[in-house]
Write a protein that holds these residues in place. Structure first.
Motif, PDB file in Angstrom:
ATOM      1  N   TRP A  70       0.826  -1.188   0.000  1.00 39.33           N
ATOM      2  CA  TRP A  70       0.000   0.000   0.000  1.00 39.33           C
ATOM      3  C   TRP A  70       0.868   1.249   0.000  1.00 39.33           C
ATOM      4  O   TRP A  70       2.014   1.217   0.436  1.00 39.33           O
ATOM      5  N   THR A  71       0.271   2.356  -0.414  1.00 38.45           N
ATOM      6  CA  THR A  71       0.926   3.641  -0.204  1.00 38.45           C
ATOM      7  C   THR A  71       0.971   3.888   1.293  1.00 38.45           C
ATOM      8  O   THR A  71       0.225   3.266   2.068  1.00 38.45           O
ATOM      9  N   GLU A  72       1.809   4.809   1.726  1.00 39.14           N
ATOM     10  CA  GLU A  72       1.886   5.104   3.154  1.00 39.14           C
ATOM     11  C   GLU A  72       0.544   5.622   3.678  1.00 39.14           C
ATOM     12  O   GLU A  72       0.135   5.295   4.787  1.00 39.14           O
ATOM     13  N   GLU A  73      -0.161   6.409   2.845  1.00 41.62           N
ATOM     14  CA  GLU A  73      -1.465   6.931   3.257  1.00 41.62           C
ATOM     15  C   GLU A  73      -2.474   5.801   3.448  1.00 41.62           C
ATOM     16  O   GLU A  73      -3.234   5.790   4.415  1.00 41.62           O
ATOM     17  N   GLU A  74      -2.455   4.828   2.529  1.00 42.46           N
ATOM     18  CA  GLU A  74      -3.382   3.702   2.645  1.00 42.46           C
ATOM     19  C   GLU A  74      -3.023   2.834   3.850  1.00 42.46           C
ATOM     20  O   GLU A  74      -3.911   2.386   4.586  1.00 42.46           O
ATOM     21  N   ALA A  75      -1.744   2.600   4.068  1.00 46.72           N
ATOM     22  CA  ALA A  75      -1.323   1.807   5.230  1.00 46.72           C
ATOM     23  C   ALA A  75      -1.747   2.497   6.522  1.00 46.72           C
ATOM     24  O   ALA A  75      -2.238   1.840   7.452  1.00 46.72           O
ATOM     25  N   LEU A  76      -1.588   3.824   6.580  1.00 44.22           N
ATOM     26  CA  LEU A  76      -1.998   4.571   7.766  1.00 44.22           C
ATOM     27  C   LEU A  76      -3.510   4.472   7.975  1.00 44.22           C
ATOM     28  O   LEU A  76      -3.987   4.278   9.093  1.00 44.22           O
ATOM     29  N   ARG A  77      -4.264   4.580   6.894  1.00 44.16           N
ATOM     30  CA  ARG A  77      -5.720   4.438   6.982  1.00 44.16           C
ATOM     31  C   ARG A  77      -6.087   3.055   7.528  1.00 44.16           C
ATOM     32  O   ARG A  77      -6.957   2.913   8.387  1.00 44.16           O
ATOM     33  N   ARG A  78      -5.388   2.030   7.060  1.00 44.37           N
ATOM     34  CA  ARG A  78      -5.682   0.664   7.494  1.00 44.37           C
ATOM     35  C   ARG A  78      -5.349   0.453   8.972  1.00 44.37           C
ATOM     36  O   ARG A  78      -6.136  -0.141   9.702  1.00 44.37           O
ATOM     37  N   GLY A  96       7.683   3.395   7.331  1.00 47.44           N
ATOM     38  CA  GLY A  96       6.933   2.789   6.240  1.00 47.44           C
ATOM     39  C   GLY A  96       6.524   1.344   6.481  1.00 47.44           C
ATOM     40  O   GLY A  96       5.909   0.727   5.618  1.00 47.44           O
ATOM     41  N   LYS A  97       6.867   0.778   7.630  1.00 49.53           N
ATOM     42  CA  LYS A  97       6.502  -0.606   7.943  1.00 49.53           C
ATOM     43  C   LYS A  97       5.455  -0.629   9.048  1.00 49.53           C
ATOM     44  O   LYS A  97       5.433   0.240   9.919  1.00 49.53           O
ATOM     45  N   ILE A  98       4.618  -1.663   9.010  1.00 45.11           N
ATOM     46  CA  ILE A  98       3.581  -1.832  10.030  1.00 45.11           C
ATOM     47  C   ILE A  98       4.172  -2.556  11.235  1.00 45.11           C
ATOM     48  O   ILE A  98       4.854  -3.571  11.092  1.00 45.11           O
ATOM     49  N   HIS A  99       3.891  -2.000  12.407  1.00 44.94           N
ATOM     50  CA  HIS A  99       4.304  -2.593  13.677  1.00 44.94           C
ATOM     51  C   HIS A  99       3.080  -2.747  14.575  1.00 44.94           C
ATOM     52  O   HIS A  99       2.092  -2.033  14.421  1.00 44.94           O
ATOM     53  N   LEU A 100       3.197  -3.668  15.510  1.00 47.76           N
ATOM     54  CA  LEU A 100       2.182  -3.874  16.531  1.00 47.76           C
ATOM     55  C   LEU A 100       2.883  -3.813  17.880  1.00 47.76           C
ATOM     56  O   LEU A 100       4.029  -4.249  18.006  1.00 47.76           O
ATOM     57  N   ASP A 101       2.207  -3.290  18.902  1.00 49.15           N
ATOM     58  CA  ASP A 101       2.801  -3.324  20.223  1.00 49.15           C
ATOM     59  C   ASP A 101       1.749  -3.511  21.299  1.00 49.15           C
ATOM     60  O   ASP A 101       0.553  -3.379  21.059  1.00 49.15           O
ATOM     61  N   TYR A 102       2.273  -3.846  22.491  1.00 46.74           N
ATOM     62  CA  TYR A 102       1.415  -4.163  23.619  1.00 46.74           C
ATOM     63  C   TYR A 102       2.298  -4.113  24.870  1.00 46.74           C
ATOM     64  O   TYR A 102       3.086  -5.014  25.092  1.00 46.74           O
TER      65      TYR A 102
END
Length: 138
Positions: A70-78, A96-102
């Motif tokens: 995805w574009t960065e804008e689309e990834a941010l929206r997601r 530009g990469k997706i991360h998860l945290d907890y």
């Protein structure tokens, strides 16, 4: 015999619980326990590490690999859509990469059953996220 007392949080304690879950536990460059999460139904996977700070804060962070291009804008929206419907794990973009945290503050120590549940919650939430990325609800 089942352990019933509260123990101080350490990397070794986290590793022990992860291994008790029959996970292959690796070690990241900082010495923290790490697992690779994947689901045969999902294209992406996640490299997940459990860092223990000196104040006994347990931080879970996962980097998603193989996410849709995805574009960065689309990834941010997601990721914002994910966060709007689910509290954990939190999704965000970094570089530009997706991360998860907890994160969890466990400075008073933690009972083995509770630590197991916390780790399972983070891992299961990550797998749900991977499926969600592909439009599959877990």
């Amino acid at each position: 015999m089942t352990e019933t007392h509260i123990r101080p949080l350490t990397r070794e304690y986290v590793r022990e619980i992860l291994e008790d879950l029959d996970l292959k536990v690796l070690t990241d460059p900082d010495g923290d326990p790490m697992v690779i999460l994947a689901d045969e139904r999902a294209k992406a996977l996640a490299f997940a590490a459990f860092a223990v700070s000196p104040g006994q804060v347990l931080s879970y962070i996962a980097q998603v690999q193989g996410a849709p291009n995805w574009t960065e804008e689309e990834a941010l929206r997601r990721v914002n859509a994910w966060n709007a419907k689910r509290r954990w794990p939190r999704a965000f973009l970094r570089g530009g990469k997706i991360h998860l945290d907890y994160p969890w503050d466990l400075e008073e120590g933690v009972h083995p059953a509770l630590l197991r549940d916390l780790l399972l919650n983070a891992l299961a939430g990550t797998v749900q996220f991977l499926l969600w990325l592909d439009g599959l609800e877990a």
